[in-house]
Scaffold this motif. Structure first.
Motif, PDB file in Angstrom:
ATOM      1  N   GLN A  41      38.887 100.603 -36.718  1.00  0.00           N
ATOM      2  CA  GLN A  41      38.722  99.261 -37.302  1.00  0.00           C
ATOM      3  C   GLN A  41      39.784  98.356 -36.670  1.00  0.00           C
TER       4      GLN A  41
ATOM      5  N   TYR B 180      46.707  98.270 -43.086  1.00  0.00           N
ATOM      6  CA  TYR B 180      45.453  97.556 -42.805  1.00  0.00           C
ATOM      7  C   TYR B 180      45.571  96.135 -43.342  1.00  0.00           C
TER       8      TYR B 180
ATOM      9  N   LEU C 199      41.298  95.398 -38.328  1.00  0.00           N
ATOM     10  CA  LEU C 199      42.021  95.604 -39.584  1.00  0.00           C
ATOM     11  C   LEU C 199      43.330  96.368 -39.409  1.00  0.00           C
ATOM     12  N   VAL C 200      43.334  97.366 -38.499  1.00  0.00           N
ATOM     13  CA  VAL C 200      44.550  98.167 -38.349  1.00  0.00           C
ATOM     14  C   VAL C 200      45.656  97.253 -37.849  1.00  0.00           C
TER      15      VAL C 200
ATOM     16  N   SER D   5      40.604  92.980 -45.928  1.00  0.00           N
ATOM     17  CA  SER D   5      39.196  93.043 -45.537  1.00  0.00           C
ATOM     18  C   SER D   5      38.358  92.413 -46.643  1.00  0.00           C
TER      19      SER D   5
ATOM     20  N   ASP E 240      37.520 103.650 -42.003  1.00  0.00           N
ATOM     21  CA  ASP E 240      38.226 103.698 -40.715  1.00  0.00           C
ATOM     22  C   ASP E 240      38.405 105.140 -40.269  1.00  0.00           C
TER      23      ASP E 240
ATOM     24  N   ILE F   8      38.488 101.674 -46.992  1.00  0.00           N
ATOM     25  CA  ILE F   8      39.210 100.413 -47.178  1.00  0.00           C
ATOM     26  C   ILE F   8      38.404  99.526 -48.124  1.00  0.00           C
TER      27      ILE F   8
END
Ligand code: HEC
Length: 455
Positions: free
Chosen positions: A180, A276, A183-184, A279, A285, A148
């Motif tokens: 993660q 995601y 983030l997911v 970030s 991930d 990512i």
């Protein structure tokens, strides 16, 4: 006479408030006597290490540090996240604080977050790090991690999780375990099953593909998804929506008489797609899948139908949301058989405003789900507590309102512009719109109303 009544009335009021004061003094609200329990059962499942919540709510000091914010988000109903209107319908795992619990939290914070009995220590509940259920029967991991980029934008990928097992097996459900977790954002995945008598090479090829607007067929070819023997059909069998995830979502763990699906010896779960959130730094991930087997054969397969975008019913009026308007659409389907409704999944993107679905025949209505304030962040598959019977000839009607004005803080465009379905895969982009109602069901059988779908 009037005077007398007034005096009695005043006395009543007076003694009444006196009483409640006494009760309050007797029952001071403290961490040990009420708040720990409330936080641990309603907040800690997400607010603990490696979960989606941005900070921990495990200990007394965790809660005290965030006390003002906790009071705010609970009074406004922002936390715990549960967009469905609980005055309309109830679902498994409902995350709602009732008014008396909200009041307890408010008072606790207003009165200075008292600890209570210093002789009592309260430990946070124990959670299993690797599953919200039992030990899985099969764990499918990626061969390489997803990379990512720390560029502060959303990223969408198509990822395959190939597997091979000894023999065809019945699966109960699949649990997506995000690594993660912050983030997911969402995952939608299908099971792809290969016929053993055909030729395939699905274990090789690209595992992780960026989900752009490029041709989906060429993406699937790069990922070695089609058969390689030039026979028809070119593509293996697809069982849709077997993997699903959003922060806070738990897959339904139905009783043995409901659902289950076949996992062929050769196949893959195809996450199409995984989203995601932005970030700020480069990271990797390695989310994975826990697969749970079922010992009993499939008795009642679950079916799924989709209304609206990509679905079996058309959206009315045509799905164009012009700039600077708030516009309402409907889509509906009349049932040709009695069904037992198991779960519903309303879906819209950023400019969704409200969502309402019910079934009706003449004047009779069966409430399904109402979301008064749509929030793109929280989109669950809502499972009914018992299968809900909807008789033949009833019409399922869905009403969705979209706000494409500049007053909508979630509008992705300034100034607002025309928003539609987009073309094909493009419509999956957050900035395009969708108006979709997915539901899972079984053909109705006598007594279905008594099955408990709670796990
Ligand atoms: C389903 C998972 C989940 C549950 C349950 C949950 N939270 Fe959260 N919470 C989140 C996530 C994810 C965020 C960050 C995203 C956001 O702010 O919208 C968040 C954000 C917050 C914030 C920060 C809001 C802000 O604007 O900065 C507070 C405070 C909070 N939660 C408190 C609570 C409390 C108190 C409870 C229990 C009553 C609770 N949460 C239950 C997932 C959850």
């Amino acid at each position: 006479m009037l005077k007398y009544i007034n005096i009695v009335f005043v006395c009543l009021l007076f003694s009444c408030s006196n009483n409640s004061n006494k009760q309050e003094n007797l029952m001071q609200i403290t961490w040990t006597n009420s708040i720990a329990n409330i936080i641990h059962s309603n907040c800690t499942p997400c607010h603990r290490p490696n979960q989606s919540g941005p900070f921990n709510l495990l200990s007394y000091s965790d809660a005290v540090k965030k006390a003002k914010l906790i009071k705010f988000v609970t009074q406004t109903g922002y936390m715990p996240p549960w967009p469905a209107d609980a005055n309309y319908t109830h679902f498994v795992g409902e995350r709602i604080l009732n008014d008396s619990i909200k009041l307890l939290i408010k008072k606790w914070v207003d009165e200075g977050c008292k600890y209570g009995d210093s002789l009592i220590t309260i430990n946070p509940p124990e959670f299993n790090e690797f599953s919200n259920y039992r030990k899985p029967d099969l764990i499918i991991k990626l061969k390489e991690a997803v990379k990512i980029k720390g560029n502060g934008t959303d990223a969408f990928y198509i990822i395959k999780f190939p597997y091979q097992i000894d023999k065809d097996t019945i699966v109960d459900f699949v649990e997506f375990v995000p690594q993660q977790r912050k983030l997911v954002h969402h995952v939608n995945g299908h099971l792809v099953s290969y016929d053993e008598n055909r030729k395939f090479n699905y274990q090789n090829g690209v595992q992780i593909n960026v989900d752009e607007t490029k041709n989906l067929l060429s993406v699937y070819k790069e990922m070695n998804i089609p058969y390689i023997d030039n026979l028809e059909p070119q593509f293996p069998t697809l069982t849709p929506n077997t993997v699903y995830y959003l922060p806070g979502y738990l897959p339904p763990n139905y009783p043995d008489e409901v659902g289950g699906f076949r996992l062929k010896k050769n196949g893959m779960f195809l996450l199409n797609n995984i989203h995601y959130g932005p970030s700020s730094k480069d990271c990797e991930d390695s989310s994975y899948l826990n697969v749970f087997y079922r010992k009993t054969p499939i008795k009642r397969a679950i079916k799924e139908t989709q209304l609206g975008t990509f679905g079996v019913s058309k959206i009315e009026p045509a799905f164009f949301i012009e700039p600077n308007v708030i516009k309402t659409f409907t889509t509906q389907l009349t049932l040709t058989q009695d069904i037992s409704l198991l779960s519903v999944n309303p879906h819209m993107h950023l400019i969704g405003k409200s969502f309402w679905a019910f079934a009706y025949l003449g004047k009779d209505t069966i409430p399904l789900i109402k979301i008064n304030k749509w929030d793109f962040k929280w989109q669950y598959y809502y499972t009914f507590i018992n299968p809900l019977k909807i008789p033949k000839n009833y019409t399922i009607k869905v009403i969705g309102t979209f706000d494409n004005t500049k007053q909508n803080p979630n509008n992705p465009f300034t100034p607002p512009k025309l928003i539609t379905n987009g073309n094909g895969v493009e419509s999956m982009k957050t900035t395009e719109e969708m108006f979709q109602f997915i539901f899972t069901y079984m053909p109705y059988k006598n007594g279905d109303e008594n099955i408990s779908l709670e796990n």
